[in-house]
Design a protein around this motif. Structure first.
Motif, PDB file in Angstrom:
ATOM      1  N   GLN B  38       0.264  -0.567   0.118  1.00  0.00           N
ATOM      2  CA  GLN B  38      -0.512   0.129   0.009  1.00  0.00           C
ATOM      3  C   GLN B  38       0.619   1.260   0.275  1.00  0.00           C
ATOM      4  OE1 GLN B  38      -3.172   0.690   2.643  1.00  0.00           O
ATOM      5  NE2 GLN B  38      -3.205  -1.448   2.773  1.00  0.00           N
ATOM      6  N   GLY B  39       2.076   1.004   0.608  1.00  0.00           N
ATOM      7  CA  GLY B  39       3.179   2.530   0.664  1.00  0.00           C
ATOM      8  C   GLY B  39       2.019   2.945   1.250  1.00  0.00           C
ATOM      9  N   GLN B  40       2.001   4.086   1.376  1.00  0.00           N
ATOM     10  CA  GLN B  40       1.089   5.543   2.158  1.00  0.00           C
ATOM     11  C   GLN B  40       0.252   5.782   2.364  1.00  0.00           C
ATOM     12  OE1 GLN B  40       3.917   7.719   3.451  1.00  0.00           O
ATOM     13  NE2 GLN B  40       5.132   7.435   2.174  1.00  0.00           N
ATOM     14  N   LEU B  41      -0.152   4.727   2.004  1.00  0.00           N
ATOM     15  CA  LEU B  41      -1.754   4.712   2.346  1.00  0.00           C
ATOM     16  C   LEU B  41      -2.174   4.055   3.309  1.00  0.00           C
ATOM     17  CD1 LEU B  41      -3.751   3.919  -1.501  1.00  0.00           C
ATOM     18  CD2 LEU B  41      -3.648   5.737   0.389  1.00  0.00           C
ATOM     19  N   VAL B  42      -1.558   2.675   3.794  1.00  0.00           N
ATOM     20  CA  VAL B  42      -1.279   1.409   4.911  1.00  0.00           C
ATOM     21  C   VAL B  42      -1.719   3.234   5.807  1.00  0.00           C
ATOM     22  CG1 VAL B  42       0.586   2.126   5.588  1.00  0.00           C
ATOM     23  CG2 VAL B  42      -0.499   0.396   6.448  1.00  0.00           C
ATOM     24  N   ARG B  43      -0.902   4.415   6.360  1.00  0.00           N
ATOM     25  CA  ARG B  43      -1.114   4.985   6.791  1.00  0.00           C
ATOM     26  C   ARG B  43      -3.023   5.073   7.785  1.00  0.00           C
ATOM     27  NH1 ARG B  43       3.421   7.022   8.221  1.00  0.00           N
ATOM     28  NH2 ARG B  43       5.167   6.720   6.467  1.00  0.00           N
ATOM     29  N   LEU B  44      -3.646   5.582   6.511  1.00  0.00           N
ATOM     30  CA  LEU B  44      -5.687   5.100   6.886  1.00  0.00           C
ATOM     31  C   LEU B  44      -5.689   4.549   8.009  1.00  0.00           C
ATOM     32  CD1 LEU B  44      -6.114   6.570   4.128  1.00  0.00           C
ATOM     33  CD2 LEU B  44      -6.548   7.888   5.578  1.00  0.00           C
ATOM     34  N   ILE B  45      -5.033   3.063   8.209  1.00  0.00           N
ATOM     35  CA  ILE B  45      -5.563   1.864   8.660  1.00  0.00           C
ATOM     36  C   ILE B  45      -5.113   2.119  10.487  1.00  0.00           C
ATOM     37  CG2 ILE B  45      -4.089   0.248   9.298  1.00  0.00           C
ATOM     38  CD1 ILE B  45      -6.344   0.527   6.789  1.00  0.00           C
ATOM     39  N   TYR B  46      -4.581   3.318  10.994  1.00  0.00           N
ATOM     40  CA  TYR B  46      -4.678   3.882  11.961  1.00  0.00           C
ATOM     41  C   TYR B  46      -5.169   4.544  12.566  1.00  0.00           C
ATOM     42  CZ  TYR B  46       0.138   2.604  10.457  1.00  0.00           C
ATOM     43  OH  TYR B  46       1.458   1.620  10.572  1.00  0.00           O
TER      44      TYR B  46
END
Lengths: 165, 262, 49
Positions: B38-46
């Motif tokens: 996902q790259g940076q998109l994973v940050r929304l998972i927090y």
């Protein structure tokens, strides 16, 4: 929205305040508005159930199921799921050609829409489209992401997905 | 007004919210690494799963409060006020769940929205509780409203386990649960897992603060009503030629509900 | 970062912040209206009883 849902006790403002604005609606109008909102909500629930029953019970068919039901499907539009076969991806002018696989059954795909940024070999995708002969003509690619989260290795960070991160 | 202890707990929850959300944001946006796929998109998972969890939690509290009102031995209008307070906070969090999910879905899936079971049942959840809040605005006396909305709240809650299990029961575009999955094996590790956990805790603090703040408002509104009614009765008594028997039938139409003894 | 991440965080912080501000404002207003015990003459007489 918050304003409209605040009146659990029926008082939007202190009516005993001398500054009370004539904002409070008479009860009949309030009741009508409440029923109207409720009506809209009921309609919305109906639409959601209709959409849900129509789409999400069988959200997609896997590539192997689709091939099995090929005759029935005809050229109907449906969602096809499979894993993008490595080495099969070729960008075309408008979209991308590739194959998807599920349970060792392969389907050739001709896509005419821009693939999303996470589209890549070995990733599961859901395609919207229909069969024409034995080729699946897709006009939308959705990437089906797994629930796994793995930290990118620092050395690889700069090239993940071929993008600078 | 409110007790000192209530105030103290609420303030503590407020401070804990501010601090822990700040920590979540700092860890989520800058400290944690990007994801392999996902790259940076994973940050929304927090933020997305924690916000969704709070919505479940809020509706759970609404349900418990509703049951406590319906059960005659524990019946008290305060449960009704708690139920509506929690439901309203829940609607805010459900809305944010839909918004953050959509923002993640566009780049990750390629679409803002799709009619898979998870998304559809979540939208249904949002609308069901909007309906709950709308139902409360239909004029009724407070007991009638409390019973009515308690039943509606409990019916709406049926959707919560359906939302959670939708990714197991049906084929969806949405991924399965990362932590609370059927095999109970978390699929996230290291600082990413820690940040997700802090996210869950921080938004739970936010919920506690909001619930207490919203409940206090419901309580104050009730008091305002009581004061108003008292005054109204006094004035009516003082007016010549108006018998006290008429009070009830001519009461201010806006406040059709009698603030019953709590 | 990539625009989407920022938008998501902003939506959450903005949404929760906005709702919090609304709650704070409302309880302040309600507390104020309850503090002084209003007498009959303070009432807005134009309001129908």
């Amino acid at each position: 929205m918050v304003q409209s849902v605040s009146g659990g006790t029926g008082s939007d403002q202190p009516a005993n305040s001398s500054k009370a604005k004539p904002r409070v609606l008479p009860s009949r109008r309030r009741a009508r508005r409440a029923w109207l909102t409720l009506g809209i909500v009921v309609v919305a629930i109906g639409v959601l159930l209709y959409k849900g029953l129509g789409n999400s019970l069988v959200y997609f068919r896997t590539a192997s199921e689709a091939v099995q039901d090929r005759a029935q499907l005809g050229n109907r539009t449906f969602r096809l799921e499979g894993v993008v076969v490595p080495g099969s991806v070729h960008a075309t002018g408008t979209g991308v050609d590739f194959s998807v696989e599920s349970s060792n059954v392969f389907v050739q795909v001709h896509d005419t829409a821009n693939p999303p940024q996470l589209f890549q070999p070995n990733i599961p995708v859901v395609l919207v489209g229909h069969f024409q002969g034995n080729i699946f003509l897709s006009n939308q690619i959705m990437v089906k992401h797994s629930a796994n989260y793995v930290a990118a290795h620092p050395d690889r960070v700069a090239t993940v997905n071929g993008k600078k991160l | 007004m409110e007790s000192k202890r209530y105030k103290r707990v609420r303030r503590a929850a407020g401070i804990a919210s501010l601090l822990s959300v700040a920590v979540t944001v700092i860890l989520g946006l800058w400290v944690t690494p990007p994801d392999v796929v996902q790259g940076q998109l994973v940050r929304l998972i927090y933020v997305h799963p924690p916000v969704a969890w709070v919505a479940y939690l809020a509706y759970g509290v609404t349900s418990i409060a509703s049951i406590l009102y319906l059960w005659k031995r524990t019946r008290n209008l305060r449960w009704d006020l708690l139920a509506v307070s929690s439901a309203e906070v829940g609607v805010i969090f459900t809305g944010l769940t839909l918004i953050t999910g959509s923002i993640w879905g566009r780049p990750a899936w390629g679409v803002w929205w799709t009619w898979d079971a998870r998304l559809t049942t979540t939208a249904l959840l949002f609308v069901l509780y909007l309906g709950y809040l709308a139902l409360r605005r239909v004029p009724a006396d407070s007991h009638q409203r409390a019973v009515r909305s308690a039943i509606a709240g409990l019916i709406a809650f049926i959707d919560v386990p359906i939302v959670h299990q939708s990714v197991v029961w049906w084929r969806t575009l949405h991924q399965g649960a990362t932590v609370l999955n059927p095999s109970l094996s978390p699929k996230i590790h290291g600082e990413m897992a820690t940040t997700l956990l802090i996210g869950f805790i921080s938004f739970t603090f936010v919920y506690i603060w909001m619930l207490m703040q919203r409940y206090q408002i419901a309580d104050l509104e009730q008091r305002v009503l009581d004061v108003e009614l008292e005054q109204l009765i006094k004035e009516r008594r003082n007016e010549p030629g108006v018998g006290s028997s008429q009070i009830e039938s001519t009461e201010d139409v806006d406040n059709a509900d009698q603030p019953s003894k709590v | 970062m990539n625009g989407y991440v920022e938008a998501g965080y902003l939506a959450v912080l903005g949404g929760l912040g906005g709702y919090s501000a609304l709650l704070l404002g409302k309880s302040k207003k309600l507390k104020k209206s309850l503090l002084p015990v209003k007498t009959k003459n303070d009432r807005d007489e134009s309001r129908p009883l």
